[in-house]
Design an enzyme around this catalytic site. Sequence first.
Site, PDB file in Angstrom:
ATOM      1  CB  ILE A 106       8.575 -21.401  39.306  1.00 39.61           C
ATOM      2  CG1 ILE A 106       9.743 -22.141  39.971  1.00 39.61           C
ATOM      3  CG2 ILE A 106       8.817 -21.227  37.810  1.00 39.61           C
ATOM      4  CD1 ILE A 106      11.100 -21.537  39.739  1.00 39.61           C
ATOM      5  CG  HIS A 118       9.150 -31.251  49.628  1.00 37.56           C
ATOM      6  ND1 HIS A 118       9.232 -29.913  49.954  1.00 37.56           N
ATOM      7  CD2 HIS A 118       8.525 -31.854  50.669  1.00 37.56           C
ATOM      8  CE1 HIS A 118       8.675 -29.707  51.122  1.00 37.56           C
ATOM      9  NE2 HIS A 118       8.236 -30.877  51.589  1.00 37.56           N
TER      10      HIS A 118
HETATM   11  C1  GAR Z   1      17.255 -29.891  50.137  1.00 38.92           C
HETATM   12  O1  GAR Z   1      17.063 -30.686  51.271  1.00 38.92           O
HETATM   13  C2  GAR Z   1      15.971 -29.790  49.341  1.00 38.92           C
HETATM   14  O2  GAR Z   1      15.202 -30.953  49.357  1.00 38.92           O
HETATM   15  C3  GAR Z   1      15.254 -28.695  50.083  1.00 38.92           C
HETATM   16  O3  GAR Z   1      16.262 -27.749  50.369  1.00 38.92           O
HETATM   17  C4  GAR Z   1      17.500 -28.439  50.518  1.00 38.92           C
HETATM   18  C5  GAR Z   1      18.510 -27.778  49.616  1.00 38.92           C
HETATM   19  O4  GAR Z   1      19.790 -28.288  49.847  1.00 38.92           O
HETATM   20  N1  GAR Z   1      14.202 -28.128  49.293  1.00 38.92           N
HETATM   21  C6  GAR Z   1      13.047 -27.728  49.796  1.00 38.92           C
HETATM   22  O5  GAR Z   1      12.780 -27.764  50.987  1.00 38.92           O
HETATM   23  C7  GAR Z   1      12.065 -27.206  48.756  1.00 38.92           C
HETATM   24  N2  GAR Z   1      10.740 -27.184  49.284  1.00 38.92           N
HETATM   25  P1  GAR Z   1      20.964 -28.081  48.824  1.00 38.92           P
HETATM   26  O6  GAR Z   1      21.057 -26.577  48.537  1.00 38.92           O
HETATM   27  O7  GAR Z   1      22.170 -28.575  49.543  1.00 38.92           O
HETATM   28  O8  GAR Z   1      20.658 -28.871  47.590  1.00 38.92           O
END
Ligand code: GAR
Length: 218
Positions: free
Chosen positions: A98, A114
């Site tokens: 961001i 996270h």
């Molecule tokens: C989730 O597990 C979230 O925690 C992770 O991406 C996935 C998104 O899933 N985020 C990260 O790793 C950020 N550093 P989603 O699109 O099904 O919500």
Amino acid sequence: MRRRVPLRLAAFASGRGSNLAAILEKIDTGKLDAQVVLVLSNNSDAGALDIARQHGIPAMHISRKQFNDDQTYENALLTALADSQTELVILAGYMKKIPVSIVRTFQGRMLNIHPALLPSFGGQGLYGHFVHEAVLAFGCKVSGVTVHLVDAQYDTGAPVMQRSVPVLEEDTAETLAARILKEEHQIYAEAIQLFAEGRVRLDGRRTKILPPEFEKQP
Ligand code: GAR
């Protein structure tokens, strides 16, 4: 105190959007005093944009690649957030950094989720399945979820809520990810509800959660 007006959320998401869907479900079932007023993605194919459209929520694709310079890109993001009168920004699987100007504008009012217990297994390059692969490669017995305030770096803002999830001996990155995702779908709405109730205070790097206030009887 319970808000009479729902907290206005803008969700930034790059992928399938299961966290967004979980938040919308918590809102629909009255467990979260919020309203998603904007879904924004850097990826025109993001499932999260489809989920937004299905719910009648404004869905915008804004990517740095559409603009000639950083300033016009950042202005487009800021304008979208201002026009929707966003109060809290939630990053829900958003894989882009961001811009600092937006982090500053929403200081203390921008959350990320996270899929690990920060500060372990966070930072640039550690997102999605890479996180779970790294946790298994290290041989950890516990992983989890962190909801944290966003600052100018990757995954370094103050935690608001953390919850541990066991790593099982037979786990693969996929099975561990699935167990953690289930917890993500609970904890993110709980953390957002704390903001809706105005119960989060920042004291240095430590967030303090104020006790719930009960509405006074007349
Ligand atoms: C989730 O597990 C979230 O925690 C992770 O991406 C996935 C998104 O899933 N985020 C990260 O790793 C950020 N550093 P989603 O699109 O099904 O919500």
